[in-house]
Design an enzyme around this catalytic site. Structure first.
Site, PDB file in Angstrom:
ATOM      1  N   HIS A   1      -0.673 -11.097  -5.253  1.00  0.00           N
ATOM      2  CA  HIS A   1       0.688 -10.617  -5.005  1.00  0.00           C
ATOM      3  C   HIS A   1       1.709 -11.582  -5.604  1.00  0.00           C
ATOM      4  CE1 HIS A   1      -0.645  -7.387  -2.466  1.00  0.00           C
ATOM      5  NE2 HIS A   1      -1.258  -8.201  -1.641  1.00  0.00           N
TER       6      HIS A   1
ATOM      7  N   HIS B   1       0.830  -1.218   0.000  1.00  0.00           N
ATOM      8  CA  HIS B   1       0.000   0.000   0.000  1.00  0.00           C
ATOM      9  C   HIS B   1       0.858   1.260   0.000  1.00  0.00           C
ATOM     10  CE1 HIS B   1      -3.507  -2.441   1.982  1.00  0.00           C
ATOM     11  NE2 HIS B   1      -3.181  -2.870   0.774  1.00  0.00           N
TER      12      HIS B   1
END
Length: 294
Positions: free
Chosen positions: A259, A75
């Site tokens: 991911h 993030h």
């Protein structure tokens, strides 16, 4: 166009997702060509943000080496990449980045506070020259050459709240802040209970994630966007691709990505020099991609 860093040192404190304890986060300017560097102040270990230093991708992107690791970097990296920042030092006193509100908007606000500073060296970018794809069953992520870089993401969940969602994001800083940065991470209540039984996700709450049971969203305020789930997946991808070391100028297309697939894509792109070109953003090239950095 020149490389950038932040203009001044800034810091904040937030809760870690897994331990649920306060973490001090500091951002510092860094010289040209240094890239993004993480530093654990509690153990004195540094890690450069690059694919070779990714050590885990199961639930988040984790970077590290034999001295230690830092979890949940995506993030913060997403905000840094969204702002087009090339060089920055990130200091934390724990093994994870604070989760803040589960999106990247708090990090954007921190970068706004820090300001952006131009450096003397030319800005480097990675031009996609050939299509590269990584797939696992029906799931895939790919990048293809494009003069108008965008993220085209589709997710599909067998759940009444999510279902199938697609979002196409034409990359620029202004659109990143408006369309992507506020999208929060999400999770299922049954998974949270399992993780907390293992002393993980102890900091997870309705203040930093969209929580979903079998049929409903549990957050009383609801969603920030109708398709917040897929927008957050784009947020994650923007962060994961920052590990390439320079802005990726090409289309990113994904179906049910992760991911792990994003990490494998960065490795696949860099594995063959025919896949990409590292260029300095100037002249005609700058004219072509100017709006990406607006």
């Amino acid at each position: 166009m020149k490389q950038t860093t932040i203009a001044r040192r800034v810091e904040t404190v937030g809760i870690g997702l897994h331990k649920g304890e306060p973490i001090r986060l500091v951002l510092e300017p860094l010289d040209a060509n240094m890239g993004i560097v993480f530093h654990r102040t509690d153990i004195g270990a540094s890690f450069k943000a690059e694919p070779a230093n990714v050590v885990n991708t199961q639930m988040a992107t984790v970077i590290g080496n034999e001295k230690g690791f830092i979890s949940t970097v995506e993030h913060l990296l997403s905000a840094i990449n969204g702002y087009g920042i090339d060089n920055i030092r990130i200091l934390v006193d724990a093994n994870e980045i604070p989760v803040m509100d589960g999106s990247a908007i708090s990090f954007c606000m921190l970068l706004d506070e820090a300001g952006i500073k131009q450096l003397d060296e030319g800005k480097k970018v990675i031009l996609v020259r050939k299509e590269v794809e990584v797939a696992e069953g029906s799931k895939f992520v790919r990048t293809v050459p494009s003069r108008n870089p965008k993220f085209d993401y589709t997710i599909k969940f067998n759940h009444p709240v999510i279902g199938e969602q697609r979002y196409v994001f034409e990359f620029s800083k202004s659109r990143y802040v408006k369309e992507i940065a506020r999208a929060r991470t999400f999770g299922f209540l049954k998974d949270l209970q399992r993780l907390q039984a293992q002393n993980l996700a102890l900091g997870a709450s309705l203040d930093n994630a969209v929580a979903i049971d079998d049929t409903h969203i549990l957050n009383p305020e609801g969603l920030r966007f109708e398709n917040e789930f897929v927008r957050h997946k784009i947020l994650d991808a923007v962060g994961d691709l920052s590990l390439l070391g320079a802005p990726l100028l090409g289309d990113y297309i994904a179906f049910a990505g992760s991911h792990d697939l994003n990490h494998k894509l960065t490795l696949a792109v860099l594995a063959d020099e025919k896949n990409y070109e590292i260029a300095t953003l100037s002249g005609e090239l700058l004219k072509d991609y100017q709006k990406v950095f607006a």
